[in-house]
Design a protein around this motif. Structure first.
Motif, PDB file in Angstrom:
ATOM      1  N   PRO A  73      37.353  26.837  42.575  1.00 41.81           N
ATOM      2  CA  PRO A  73      36.920  27.923  41.875  1.00 41.81           C
ATOM      3  C   PRO A  73      37.418  29.312  42.576  1.00 41.81           C
ATOM      4  CG  PRO A  73      35.005  26.446  42.178  1.00 41.81           C
ATOM      5  CD  PRO A  73      36.039  25.810  42.984  1.00 41.81           C
ATOM      6  N   ALA A  74      37.702  29.200  43.920  1.00 42.56           N
ATOM      7  CA  ALA A  74      38.122  30.560  44.659  1.00 42.56           C
ATOM      8  C   ALA A  74      39.820  30.473  44.550  1.00 42.56           C
ATOM      9  CB  ALA A  74      37.752  30.438  46.156  1.00 42.56           C
ATOM     10  N   LEU A  75      40.263  29.456  44.039  1.00 40.20           N
ATOM     11  CA  LEU A  75      41.845  29.571  43.940  1.00 40.20           C
ATOM     12  C   LEU A  75      42.207  30.094  42.481  1.00 40.20           C
ATOM     13  CD1 LEU A  75      44.564  28.696  45.147  1.00 40.20           C
ATOM     14  CD2 LEU A  75      44.144  26.356  43.919  1.00 40.20           C
ATOM     15  N   LEU A  76      41.381  29.846  41.453  1.00 47.22           N
ATOM     16  CA  LEU A  76      41.674  29.866  40.322  1.00 47.22           C
ATOM     17  C   LEU A  76      40.653  30.698  39.439  1.00 47.22           C
ATOM     18  CD1 LEU A  76      42.710  26.068  39.453  1.00 47.22           C
ATOM     19  CD2 LEU A  76      44.449  27.699  39.886  1.00 47.22           C
ATOM     20  N   GLY A  77      41.174  31.340  38.218  1.00 44.07           N
ATOM     21  CA  GLY A  77      40.355  32.473  37.996  1.00 44.07           C
ATOM     22  C   GLY A  77      39.930  32.422  36.578  1.00 44.07           C
ATOM     23  N   LYS A  78      40.870  31.267  35.582  1.00 45.22           N
ATOM     24  CA  LYS A  78      40.616  31.071  34.210  1.00 45.22           C
ATOM     25  C   LYS A  78      40.037  29.683  33.992  1.00 45.22           C
ATOM     26  CE  LYS A  78      44.641  33.941  33.297  1.00 45.22           C
ATOM     27  NZ  LYS A  78      46.053  33.914  32.536  1.00 45.22           N
ATOM     28  N   ALA A  79      39.247  29.645  32.978  1.00 44.22           N
ATOM     29  CA  ALA A  79      38.480  28.277  32.855  1.00 44.22           C
ATOM     30  C   ALA A  79      39.633  27.227  32.530  1.00 44.22           C
ATOM     31  CB  ALA A  79      37.627  28.656  31.521  1.00 44.22           C
ATOM     32  N   PRO A  80      40.528  27.208  31.692  1.00 40.91           N
ATOM     33  CA  PRO A  80      41.358  26.109  31.517  1.00 40.91           C
ATOM     34  C   PRO A  80      42.077  25.602  32.659  1.00 40.91           C
ATOM     35  CG  PRO A  80      41.706  27.788  29.725  1.00 40.91           C
ATOM     36  CD  PRO A  80      41.120  28.655  30.852  1.00 40.91           C
ATOM     37  N   THR A  81      42.538  26.467  33.670  1.00 38.76           N
ATOM     38  CA  THR A  81      43.017  25.811  34.771  1.00 38.76           C
ATOM     39  C   THR A  81      42.002  25.410  35.775  1.00 38.76           C
ATOM     40  OG1 THR A  81      43.279  28.297  35.471  1.00 38.76           O
ATOM     41  CG2 THR A  81      45.140  26.951  34.785  1.00 38.76           C
ATOM     42  N   ARG A  82      40.882  25.909  35.533  1.00 36.84           N
ATOM     43  CA  ARG A  82      39.746  25.567  36.498  1.00 36.84           C
ATOM     44  C   ARG A  82      39.426  23.998  36.220  1.00 36.84           C
ATOM     45  NH1 ARG A  82      35.568  30.277  38.225  1.00 36.84           N
ATOM     46  NH2 ARG A  82      36.729  31.419  39.436  1.00 36.84           N
ATOM     47  N   ALA A  83      39.298  24.087  34.824  1.00 33.91           N
ATOM     48  CA  ALA A  83      38.901  22.522  34.395  1.00 33.91           C
ATOM     49  C   ALA A  83      39.970  21.638  34.630  1.00 33.91           C
ATOM     50  CB  ALA A  83      38.890  22.565  32.820  1.00 33.91           C
ATOM     51  N   LYS A  84      41.126  22.114  34.595  1.00 37.49           N
ATOM     52  CA  LYS A  84      42.303  21.125  34.913  1.00 37.49           C
ATOM     53  C   LYS A  84      42.228  20.804  36.450  1.00 37.49           C
ATOM     54  CE  LYS A  84      47.316  20.553  34.909  1.00 37.49           C
ATOM     55  NZ  LYS A  84      48.591  20.864  34.593  1.00 37.49           N
ATOM     56  N   THR A 121      49.285  19.804  46.357  1.00 35.50           N
ATOM     57  CA  THR A 121      50.440  19.840  45.721  1.00 35.50           C
ATOM     58  C   THR A 121      49.965  20.269  44.072  1.00 35.50           C
ATOM     59  OG1 THR A 121      51.116  17.722  45.492  1.00 35.50           O
ATOM     60  CG2 THR A 121      52.447  19.129  47.024  1.00 35.50           C
ATOM     61  N   LYS A 122      49.123  19.270  43.672  1.00 37.66           N
ATOM     62  CA  LYS A 122      48.523  19.524  42.185  1.00 37.66           C
ATOM     63  C   LYS A 122      48.052  20.582  42.072  1.00 37.66           C
ATOM     64  CE  LYS A 122      48.636  14.538  41.136  1.00 37.66           C
ATOM     65  NZ  LYS A 122      47.760  13.318  40.912  1.00 37.66           N
ATOM     66  N   LEU A 123      47.141  20.990  42.903  1.00 40.21           N
ATOM     67  CA  LEU A 123      46.457  22.152  43.032  1.00 40.21           C
ATOM     68  C   LEU A 123      47.026  23.579  43.090  1.00 40.21           C
ATOM     69  CD1 LEU A 123      43.018  21.384  45.039  1.00 40.21           C
ATOM     70  CD2 LEU A 123      43.121  21.644  42.613  1.00 40.21           C
ATOM     71  N   PHE A 124      48.154  23.432  43.871  1.00 40.94           N
ATOM     72  CA  PHE A 124      48.942  24.645  43.879  1.00 40.94           C
ATOM     73  C   PHE A 124      49.927  24.687  42.689  1.00 40.94           C
ATOM     74  CE2 PHE A 124      53.301  26.759  45.446  1.00 40.94           C
ATOM     75  CZ  PHE A 124      52.621  27.764  46.016  1.00 40.94           C
ATOM     76  N   TYR A 125      50.310  23.594  42.068  1.00 41.70           N
ATOM     77  CA  TYR A 125      51.061  23.544  40.995  1.00 41.70           C
ATOM     78  C   TYR A 125      50.297  24.041  39.767  1.00 41.70           C
ATOM     79  CZ  TYR A 125      54.236  22.096  37.048  1.00 41.70           C
ATOM     80  OH  TYR A 125      54.897  21.757  35.891  1.00 41.70           O
ATOM     81  N   THR A 126      49.005  23.835  39.824  1.00 42.74           N
ATOM     82  CA  THR A 126      48.010  24.406  38.801  1.00 42.74           C
ATOM     83  C   THR A 126      47.684  25.957  38.869  1.00 42.74           C
ATOM     84  OG1 THR A 126      46.865  22.236  38.777  1.00 42.74           O
ATOM     85  CG2 THR A 126      45.728  24.390  37.773  1.00 42.74           C
ATOM     86  N   LEU A 127      47.739  26.340  40.122  1.00 43.30           N
ATOM     87  CA  LEU A 127      47.647  27.705  40.406  1.00 43.30           C
ATOM     88  C   LEU A 127      49.166  28.505  39.710  1.00 43.30           C
ATOM     89  CD1 LEU A 127      46.694  30.673  41.676  1.00 43.30           C
ATOM     90  CD2 LEU A 127      48.028  29.632  43.961  1.00 43.30           C
ATOM     91  N   LEU A 128      50.330  27.866  39.839  1.00 44.36           N
ATOM     92  CA  LEU A 128      51.402  28.498  39.260  1.00 44.36           C
ATOM     93  C   LEU A 128      51.372  28.587  37.937  1.00 44.36           C
ATOM     94  CD1 LEU A 128      54.268  26.751  41.658  1.00 44.36           C
ATOM     95  CD2 LEU A 128      53.197  29.322  41.906  1.00 44.36           C
ATOM     96  N   GLU A 129      50.780  27.261  37.421  1.00 40.86           N
ATOM     97  CA  GLU A 129      50.594  27.334  35.825  1.00 40.86           C
ATOM     98  C   GLU A 129      49.684  28.691  35.427  1.00 40.86           C
ATOM     99  OE1 GLU A 129      51.215  22.748  34.072  1.00 40.86           O
ATOM    100  OE2 GLU A 129      49.187  23.207  35.307  1.00 40.86           O
ATOM    101  N   GLU A 130      48.599  28.719  36.023  1.00 40.60           N
ATOM    102  CA  GLU A 130      47.960  29.793  35.573  1.00 40.60           C
ATOM    103  C   GLU A 130      48.396  31.230  35.759  1.00 40.60           C
ATOM    104  OE1 GLU A 130      43.417  30.188  36.718  1.00 40.60           O
ATOM    105  OE2 GLU A 130      44.351  31.736  38.104  1.00 40.60           O
ATOM    106  N   LEU A 131      49.181  31.318  36.684  1.00 41.34           N
ATOM    107  CA  LEU A 131      50.153  32.554  36.824  1.00 41.34           C
ATOM    108  C   LEU A 131      51.526  32.731  35.959  1.00 41.34           C
ATOM    109  CD1 LEU A 131      49.448  32.878  40.644  1.00 41.34           C
ATOM    110  CD2 LEU A 131      48.123  34.093  38.895  1.00 41.34           C
TER     111      LEU A 131
END
Length: 436
Positions: A73-84, A121-131
């Motif tokens: 939750p501290a890494l990601l700010g949007k609901a869809p990427t947090r759910a992912k 790596t999956k969490l970091f890749y999700t961050l890149l997707e969000e941004l």
């Protein structure tokens, strides 16, 4: 670009990594370690399962799970990427919980250890997707492999990786895991020695990269151990040979196995600080101009073995028979010195010490000194620099020296002392051989 556990261990640091990997123009492969503390936690889970203590294993799984549930939750700010991200975490911890219900073996243990890099790596890749930062997820298990001797198959790695990258001609960022690989049985395994640094160097060699950047939490390789001596400074440049000597003899920032792939294909290696990206760090390359002592490192846990025999005098083949004993038990030797009637060697692997001693006694009397430390003085052509050896030995005038190895390398003088004298020796050398 490789980022270690501390570089990705907090959400804000993952954001720093994102900034670093997007500031250049060249296509970049990003190698990530597990979040700091994760690998140790996974080792603990494996140990508990190996001992049959499933309650303890469950407790450790739940503790690690809670850490990740607080991380995303501290890494990601949007609901869809947090759910992912939550789904990714649940998937991996469901796998760990399933292991509580089946028989434990070494293959399962290797699967456990792989979860850290897969998660980071999956969490970091999700961050890149969000941004909305374009990137390609590049599973290391698709190209990184080792043979039956646990040695990397660099030719196969290069062939597979080149084929994968050719599918993304416009790709600029590729995210992959450090440490993990497939073995000759096509099972999940790991590189053991060197971990993610080794992965980065192998990838750099496989694709003949322009540079291999190793990002850690300190600004390059220092000229002495900052945990022991008060004054240290980062080294601007090292040759591959100098860096390998320092890494082997105790410099913690880089594993010695990480040097040879880059050296093989002459890929420069930069050691950089995630916390201070503007710092110069250390550049490791084929050759450097500067001469003299550059750095000092120390290796603990050393055992010295002396074999004394009058039969050695004028005898040929004696040393060969001595070395065959160590070869039989696959025990590497660090240092060696000889006289007319004795030979002394040092080892750091004590797995077969008793068997080795037993067989060596056939050649003469055997003396064993435990709890020793090797102090390694490294520099370009240090053995040929006037006054360098004198300054080293003058600095150690009050330190009892057990062995000295000099001349085997142009870049290294190795000194064996009892472990109790390691810290005083490092401090004395720091004042005696460097100008401050």
């Amino acid at each position: 670009m490789k980022f270690g556990g501390t570089s990705v261990g907090r959400p804000e640091r993952m954001h720093q990594v994102k900034d670093l990997i997007t500031r250049g123009d060249e296509p970049t492969i990003v190698v990530l370690s597990a979040l700091s503390g994760t690998t140790n936690a996974l080792v603990g889970i494996g140990d508990a399962l190996a001992s049959g203590d499933k309650a303890l294993a469950k407790e450790r799984i739940d503790t690690l799970y809670s850490h990740y549930l607080g991380f995303y939750p501290a890494l990601l700010g949007k609901a869809p990427t947090r759910a992912k991200a939550e789904a990714i975490i649940k998937e991996h911890f469901e796998f760990l919980n399933i292991l509580l219900k089946i028989s434990f073996n070494e293959a399962i243990n290797r699967d456990i250890l792989a979860q850290g890099e897969l998660l980071s790596t999956k969490l970091f890749y999700t961050l890149l997707e969000e941004l909305e930062i374009p990137a390609v997820f590049l599973p290391a298990l698709d190209f990184m492999s080792i043979d039956e001797n646990s040695e990397p198959e660099l030719g196969k790695i290069s062939e597979k990786l080149t084929a994968i990258l050719s599918q993304y001609p416009d790709g600029r960022l590729f995210i992959t895991q450090g440490y993990i690989c497939k073995n000759h049985k096509n099972e999940v395994d790991n590189l053991k020695r060197g971990g993610s640094d080794y992965t980065a160097s192998l990838i750099a060699a496989a694709i003949k990269a322009s540079v291999c950047e190793i990002w850690t939490d300190i600004d390059g390789m220092h000229n002495n151990d900052p945990r022991i001596v008060d004054k240290t400074r980062p080294i601007a440049e090292l040759s591959f040979d100098e860096a390998a000597e320092l890494a082997y003899f105790g410099a913690k920032i880089l594993h010695p196995a990480s040097i040879w792939p880059a050296q093989l294909y002459n890929v420069p290696v930069r050691l950089l600080n995630t916390m201070e990206p503007s710092a110069h760090g250390t550049l490791i390359k084929e050759s450097v101009e500067t001469k003299g002592v550059k750095a000092i490192a120390a290796k603990d846990g050393i055992t010295a073995i002396k074999i004394k025999s009058s039969r050695m005098l004028l005898a040929y083949g004696f040393l060969r028979r001595i070395f065959e004993v160590f070869e039989k038990y696959k025990t590497p030797i660090d240092m060696i010195t000889t006289s007319e009637v004795a030979v002394s060697v040092t080892i750091d692997d004590l797995s077969h010490l008793e068997q080795i001693i037993s067989e060596l006694q056939a050649f003469g009397t055997v003396e064993v000194d435990r709890n020793q430390a090797i102090i390694c003085v490294v520099g370009n052509m240090v053995s040929e620099t006037k006054g360098a050896i004198k300054s080293v030995m003058d600095s150690l005038v009050d330190i009892p020296v057990r062995m000295v190895s000099y001349g085997g390398s142009r870049h290294n003088v190795s000194i064996l002392v009892d472990a109790q004298y390691k810290n005083p020796a490092l401090k004395s050398l720091n004042e005696g051989v460097f100008s401050w």
